[in-house]
Each structure stands twice: as structure tokens, then as C-alpha cells.
Design an enzyme around this catalytic site. Structure first.
Site, mmCIF file in Angstrom:
data_model
loop_
_atom_site.group_PDB
_atom_site.id
_atom_site.type_symbol
_atom_site.label_atom_id
_atom_site.label_comp_id
_atom_site.label_asym_id
_atom_site.label_seq_id
_atom_site.Cartn_x
_atom_site.Cartn_y
_atom_site.Cartn_z
ATOM 1 N N SER A 242 0.847 -1.189 0.000
ATOM 2 C CA SER A 242 0.000 0.000 0.000
ATOM 3 C C SER A 242 0.878 1.232 0.000
ATOM 4 O O SER A 242 2.098 1.149 0.046
ATOM 5 C CB SER A 242 -0.885 0.008 1.239
ATOM 6 N N LYS A 243 0.222 2.386 -0.001
ATOM 7 C CA LYS A 243 0.934 3.665 -0.018
ATOM 8 C C LYS A 243 1.915 3.770 1.152
ATOM 9 O O LYS A 243 2.951 4.400 1.057
ATOM 10 C CB LYS A 243 -0.074 4.820 0.074
#
Ligand code: GLU
Length: 464
Positions: A242-243
Site C-alpha cells: 500500500s501507499k
């Protein structure tokens, strides 16, 4: 048989790290075998596909220096899909499905309630001819579904071995939507077959699509390619990337100042080995050593420290001049316009400590601006202390008569603290803070020499 592989991204987002790794494995496989690397943009989903994403994908692949030999766009091949759909219709391999969205949602809900995996129940496969006519006359919309045959479907996967599916688990999947637009599972088979793709190397998330696609190969009399499903990439916390893992798009990394050589090397190591514990590989090494047999079965963990280490390594391989050119845009973006000669000197000082190109701003921005940002706590500690300020004043006064090369500055400073009965750090910390705004920097005497006498004296006078 000459090897032909493809990377087939859907332009529904920027090129993800996982996608780039899939592209790279295909690329290395093609180059290793002297084969062909096809790039195919799968843009039939008109609602989600965007030109800007296609551009981002091409730009990212170019940045990583993966060149392709052939290029296709599915949106330009609609006639071909139509033609094959007609053949399937003639052979009775497909049927029209008139089930509405709410009907299908209801079926799905019932499956959920019974905790059964959802699968279309085949209701419309049993419609009589006159019933179909009636629904069409009413102007009811329909999709075209493929009729899955009985028996089992086997994938002989080059990474995961034999995987067998009972065809009863597969539903009659949609080939064209109600607006006539063909789906991924349909186009991918037609294209892979007509483009003579020999090996399909793609993410493990597609394993559930493969038996459906194999059924379609059979129905159309196409020769099956070989499959290699590669493991997913997971974040350090073992969850999906994820980010939080520092960005998911290739352009996030290029933007932050990772070098393409480092990114490529890093991606190549995600879930694949090259016959030794060595971590540093050039594109040439990778091409020579790549083998599908060396792809791991278990998920690959995205290790940010490894990426940073590799990036630092490749940064240090660059000449000072080349590195200067690479960091310049990061300084310019902060209005820190470096003069050429000074920049080279600064590069020499900072090269060892740079993990990514953008670090130049944080580590060495003070060389190129008159507006220092002081570390707040350190400022309180040193510059709100009368003794320290008095000491700095004396140091500054005596420094005026000192030659401004590194060795003289060091000798002078050592003599200064000795005379005062102090330790070197008693003066080095506040001086560094006054000159750089920070408590950490490259060697202080080199920093002083590079800044030059005027700026040093000026900055030592600042904190009052
Ligand atoms: N367009 C599909 C995707 O982006 C390609 C899958 C495949 O390689 O078959 O996931």
C-alpha cells in the site's frame, strides 16, 4: 520455437510496482531466449481506461529501460474479437444472458448467505429459442456468456506445478457486455493466441482466470501457451502493498529520486533468485541469469531498506558530474539554484550519504540558500544560551584571520578549544547548527571550506 511473451497492462491506474515486476520478468525471459517482448494495452474497459494511465505505463517502462518489440492496443482490435465471437456463436459455444443486475445481485446475496462462492447458475443457458426471441422483441439487454464444458481443467504451471480445477467450479463467464464491449477474459485469449504468445508470465491473482481462458482456447481450437504465475508482492507488515510502503507506482519512485538501475535491480530480486547471494545485478547480468525455475512460490516481501541500499550503491557508481546533473532538478524545484563548480564540490561531500537524489535538498540545501531552517530544539539549546553565544562570537572573531582551507580550519578550531579548555564537540555542534541549520552534516571543516569565509562569518553572526 521462438519465445514470445507479453506484458498486458490495463490502463486503469499508474504502473504499479507489481506490474513493473511482471513486465520485467517477461522482458528478461524474452531477452534471455532471444525472443520477442510484446506490449499490449488492454483498454477495452472504456469506463476505467484512461490515456493518462497508458502514458504513465509507457513512461515508467521507458524509465526502467525495458524496450518492447511490438505494441498493440485492444481498443484497435475490436473487429477481431467480433469475428471470433461469431465463430463461437456458430458453434453453439455461447449464449445470450438476459439476467438483470438486480437479479444477479440477488443470486450473489443468496450464495453469500449460504457461505457458498458465487457462480452464475446458468439460468439463461436453458432458454428456449422462442423465449429468447420474445425477450429480444421486448428490447431486453443481454450479455454473451461462454458455455463451460464438463470435466476438469488442468494448468501445468511453470512456477506452481499442476493445478486442477473441477469445471463445475467455473461459471459461464461473460464474453461481451450488454453494450457489446468484449471482456478481459475474452480478448486476452484471442490476442495471446493470434500473437503467438508462447509463455504467459503474470501475477498469481490471475490464476482463477486461467481455467476459464483454457476452456476458451479449447473451444476455439487454439494451441495452449505455457503459464507461469508469479507470487504477489506484500508489504513489510505482510499485508498487500500500500501507499504506506513508500508508494505503489513506479513514478512515485522515479519522482523521489530512485535511479532506474536500482529500481530494476530491486524489482528483479522480488521473488526471484539468480543463482547466488549476490544482490547487485546489471540488466545484462539479469538477462543472462534469469530463469523461470528460479521464481519463488511464496510471496515476495517489499523491503524498503534493500531498495535504499541498492539506490545508494548505484548513486555512488555515478561520476560527480553525472550526479550533479541528476540532483539539480530537485534543488531547482526548491529555488536553490546551484552554481556548477560549487555543486560538484558539494556532490563530492554528500555522495556517500545520499540514499536518493531528493535527499540532496535535506542534506545539502543549506549550501544553496540564504534562508536556513534551523532544527528547533537545537536552536533553543544552543542559541538561547548566553555562554554558547559568547563562545561563537569569539570563534567568529578569531576565524577572520584564518586561512579557509579544510586543514587550516581544523588546526585553528582545535587550537581554539584547547586554549579554552573545551572539547572539540563544544564548538563543532553550535557552529554546525549556525552554518547548516542542523546537527548532522558532512564533515564540518569541509562544509566551511565549501561555504567560504564570507558566508561562514555571516552565518555565525546570525543567531542572536
Ligand atoms: N490486463 C490484465 C491486467 O492488467 C492482464 C492480465 C494478463 O496478463 O493476462 O491485470
Amino acid at each position: 520455437m521462438s519465445v514470445r511473451v507479453r506484458f498486458a497492462p490495463s490502463p486503469t491506474g499508474n504502473l504499479h510496482i507489481g506490474g513493473a515486476r511482471t513486465a520485467l520478468f517477461n522482458y528478461l525471459f524474452a531477452r534471455h531466449h532471444g525472443g520477442t517482448f510484446v506490449l499490449r494495452i488492454e483498454d477495452t474497459d472504456t469506463a476505467r481506461s484512461k490515456k493518462e494511465y497508458e502514458n504513465n505505463i509507457l513512461q515508467s517502462l521507458k524509465w526502467l529501460k525495458m524496450d518492447w518489440d511490438e505494441f498493440y492496443r485492444q481498443s484497435e482490435r475490436m473487429d477481431i474479437y467480433k469475428e471470433h465471437l461469431e465463430k463461437l456463436k456458430r458453434d453453439g459455444k455461447v449464449y445470450k444472458c438476459f439476467c438483470t443486475k438486480p437479479e444477479l445481485e440477488e443470486k450473489r446475496r443468496k450464495c453469500d448467505l449460504m457461505k457458498k462462492p458465487y457462480k452464475y447458475d446458468g439460468k439463461c443457458s436453458r432458454l428456449a429459442e422462442d423465449e429468447i426471441k420474445r425477450l429480444e422483441a421486448e428490447g431486453r439487454e443481454h450479455v454473451i456468456r461462454f458455455r463451460i464444458g464438463p470435466g476438469t481443467t488442468v494448468i501445468n504451471d511453470l512456477v506452481r506445478g499442476t493445478i486442477t480445477f473441477d469445471n463445475r467450479e467455473l461459471d459461464d463467464f461473460v464474453l461481451t457486455r450488454s453494450d457489446g464491449v468484449p471482456t478481459y477474459n475474452f480478448c486476452v485469449v484471442i490476442d495471446d493466441a493470434l500473437m503467438n504468445i508462447t509463455h504467459i508470465i503474470r501475477g498469481e491473482d490471475h490464476i482463477s482466470n486461467t481455467p476459464r481462458q483454457l476452456q476458451l482456447y479449447k473451444a476455439l481450437g487454439f494451441k495452449e501457451p505455457l503459464f507461469a504465475h508469479i507470487p504477489l508482492i506484500i508489504g513489510a507488515d505482510k499485508a498487500k502493498m500500500s501507499k504506506r510502503d513508500g508508494g505503489v507506482a513506479v513514478t512515485d519512485y522515479s519522482g523521489a529520486g530512485y535511479l532506474p538501475e536500482a529500481a530494476l535491480n530491486f524489482l528483479a530480486l522480488l521473488g526471484c533468485s539468480y543463482g547466488s547471494d549476490e544482490q547487485v545485478y546489471s540488466l545484462k547480468d539479469l538477462t543472462e541469469k534469469f530463469s523461470v525455475e528460479h521464481i519463488n512460490k511464496s510471496p515476495a516481501v517489499f523491503d524498503m531498506n534493500k531498495l535504499e541500499w541498492l539506490n545508494g550503491f548505484y548513486i555512488r557508481q555515478k561520476s560527480d558530474e553525472e550526479l550533479a546533473g541528476l540532483v539539480k532538478p530537485y534543488l531547482a524545484a526548491k529555488n536553490m539554484l546551484p552554481d556548477g563548480a560549487k555543486l560538484i564540490t558539494v556532490i563530492r561531500l554528500e555522495k556517500e550519504r545520499l540514499k536518493k537524489l531528493s535527499d540532496i535538498v535535506e542534506n545539502a540545501g543549506f549550501f544553496f540558500t540564504d534562508h536556513l531552517e534551523y532544527d528547533k530544539d537545537a536552536y533553543e539549546k544552543f542559541f538561547k544560551n548566553a555562554d554558547t553565544l559568547a563562545l561563537l562570537g569569539e570563534y567568529e572573531h578569531e576565524l577572520r584571520h584564518t586561512a579557509f582551507d579544510k586543514a587550516s580550519l581544523e588546526a585553528f578550531t582545535r587550537g581554539f578549544v584547547e586554549k579554552k579548555g573545551l572539547k572539540l564537540k563544544d564548538i563543532v555542534h553550535p557552529v554546525r547548527l549556525a552554518l547548516t541549520g542542523k546537527l548532522v552534516s558532512a564533515g564540518l571543516f569541509e562544509v566551511m571550506e565549501t561555504l567560504g569565509k564570507d558566508i561562514v562569518l555571516y552565518r555565525l553572526n546570525l543567531p542572536k
